[in-house]
Design a protein around this motif. Structure first.
Motif, short mmCIF file in Angstrom:
data_model
loop_
_atom_site.label_atom_id
_atom_site.label_comp_id
_atom_site.label_asym_id
_atom_site.label_seq_id
_atom_site.Cartn_x
_atom_site.Cartn_y
_atom_site.Cartn_z
N ASP A 41 -4.59 3.09 -4.02
CA ASP A 41 -4.20 2.86 -2.63
C ASP A 41 -3.24 1.70 -2.44
OD1 ASP A 41 -5.78 4.95 -1.52
OD2 ASP A 41 -7.57 3.69 -1.69
N CYS A 42 -3.59 0.54 -3.00
CA CYS A 42 -2.87 -0.69 -2.70
C CYS A 42 -2.83 -1.61 -3.91
CB CYS A 42 -3.55 -1.45 -1.54
SG CYS A 42 -3.77 -0.48 -0.03
N CYS A 77 0.84 -1.19 0.00
CA CYS A 77 0.00 0.00 0.00
C CYS A 77 0.87 1.25 0.00
CB CYS A 77 -0.90 0.04 1.24
SG CYS A 77 -2.16 -1.26 1.29
N ASN A 78 0.32 2.32 -0.52
CA ASN A 78 0.98 3.61 -0.42
C ASN A 78 1.06 4.01 1.05
OD1 ASN A 78 0.83 6.77 -0.30
ND2 ASN A 78 1.51 6.29 -2.38
N VAL A 90 0.54 2.83 -7.49
CA VAL A 90 0.50 2.76 -6.03
C VAL A 90 1.56 3.68 -5.44
CG1 VAL A 90 0.63 1.23 -4.02
CG2 VAL A 90 -0.37 0.38 -6.15
N LEU A 111 -6.13 -2.82 7.02
CA LEU A 111 -6.56 -2.50 5.67
C LEU A 111 -8.01 -2.90 5.45
CD1 LEU A 111 -5.98 -1.59 2.76
CD2 LEU A 111 -5.17 -3.91 2.28
N TYR A 138 -7.56 -0.55 -5.59
CA TYR A 138 -6.36 -1.38 -5.69
C TYR A 138 -5.98 -1.55 -7.15
CZ TYR A 138 -9.00 -5.59 -7.12
OH TYR A 138 -9.78 -6.50 -7.80
N VAL A 176 -1.82 5.47 3.07
CA VAL A 176 -2.90 4.62 3.57
C VAL A 176 -2.59 4.23 5.00
CG1 VAL A 176 -4.14 2.44 3.26
CG2 VAL A 176 -3.41 3.76 1.26
#
Length: 329
Positions: free
Chosen positions: A205-206, A137-138, A199, A149, A160, A141
């Motif tokens: 996000d992920c 994930c970034n 990402v 998560l 995602y 987040v």
């Protein structure tokens, strides 16, 4: 579920024993192959598991055959574009493709209008390697674990990334969401490299992405690694929990394979020559070390083993894909 990493290791052991058998399959004489340049198609951009494995294999195959072996990246449509080139080529063993097993196991269920039938038009020559995915994930987040998560995904909209529809990263994430009841919007890209960039930038996000593609960014602190998709820890990320452990679901082991494929109808002697080369190349200590350094498990199976494994995985994935309702034009 797909074949577990432990089962892949067992298959690799069987392949090693097969590589020691003298002569070509069924006592066939060595074929008059290759007689020209061999092309190996890859359905993703450079840098992913398929590309890494293909280039190592191509280098060795060129040395062993004395003919040029050219790797061509043709990303898109869940690796279908690369596989289609082979499905519509001459059945002479000079045009090959290295695909994730999803091209045969799930793509026929997902893509409604495929211009070829991978199950009928391609023969699985050898499973060259097995691989898993890393959930990253970034850093923006606010999740440092899978449970955090999932809680976020249940509380607010999230996205995602994957390397395309029905590729391993897409399937792995959807399996995670299915098991936990969370929701995230899928943003597909043309391969793991551009998905990773999305990402990294925070555009998405992920994502469950190829470990060798994202690990350098994890080490640099640019991505947070939450879990590896297999039941066994990753050699590249031994401190990252496995997905089964993170969710306390021992059966949630998501491992994929890289399969060397040729056009169906390729002469048996050529298939036998290819599978022999594959078995011997994948047993070389230097090749094994280089693949393992990229979080890949070398295999080098026979064609019969590859065909049986892909059929088994197709049966396992079919109810999953249908339940998820994954469809693409």
């Amino acid at each position: 579920m797909p074949l577990r990493r432990s089962a892949i290791v067992a298959l690799s052991t069987v392949a090693a024993m097969a590589a020691l058998a003298p002569g070509w399959a069924q006592g066939q004489p060595a074929p008059a192959w290759p007689t020209k340049t061999i092309r190996i198609m890859v359905g993703s951009p450079p840098g992913g598991p398929s590309d890494i494995t293909t280039r190592l294999f191509a280098e060795q195959l060129q040395q062993r055959t004395g003919q040029p072996v050219v790797v061509e990246n043709r990303p898109g449509a869940g690796n279908n574009l690369a596989a289609q080139v082979v499905a519509q080529s001459e059945a002479d063993g000079h045009t090959l493709v290295l695909s994730p097993d999803t091209v045969v196991t799930t793509n026929p269920l997902v893509y409604r209008n495929m211009p070829f039938d991978p199950r009928k038009d391609l023969v699985n020559v050898s499973i060259l390697a097995g691989f898993t995915q890393l959930l990253v994930c970034n850093p923006k987040v606010q999740a440092r674990s899978v449970s955090e998560l999932i809680a976020l995904a249940k509380a607010r909209p999230m996205t995602y990334a994957s390397g395309g529809p029905a590729v391993p990263g897409h399937l792995a994430t959807e399996m995670l969401l299915q098991r936990t009841g969370a929701r995230m919007q899928h943003i597909p890209y043309k391969g793991p490299a551009p998905a990773t960039l999305a990402v990294l930038s925070g555009e998405v996000d992920c994502g469950f992405l190829a470990t060798p593609t994202v690990m350098q960014h994890v080490k640099a602190g640019k991505l947070n690694a939450l879990a590896v998709s297999s039941a066994q820890p990753s050699p590249l990320a031994p401190d990252v929990p496995t997905l089964p452990k993170a969710l306390n679901q021992p059966d949630l082991d998501i491992t994929f394979k890289l399969v060397l494929q040729a056009r169906r109808g390729t002469p048996p002697a050529v298939i036998a020559a290819l599978e022999k080369h594959a078995a011997e190349i994948m047993q070389r200590p230097d090749i094994r070390a280089r693949l393992q350094a990229s979080d890949l498990t070398p295999v080098g199976s026979t064609s019969a083993q590859a065909e049986a494994t892909v059929r088994e995985d197709s049966a396992r994935w079919e109810p999953v894909v249908k339940q998820l309702g994954l469809t693409m034009e």
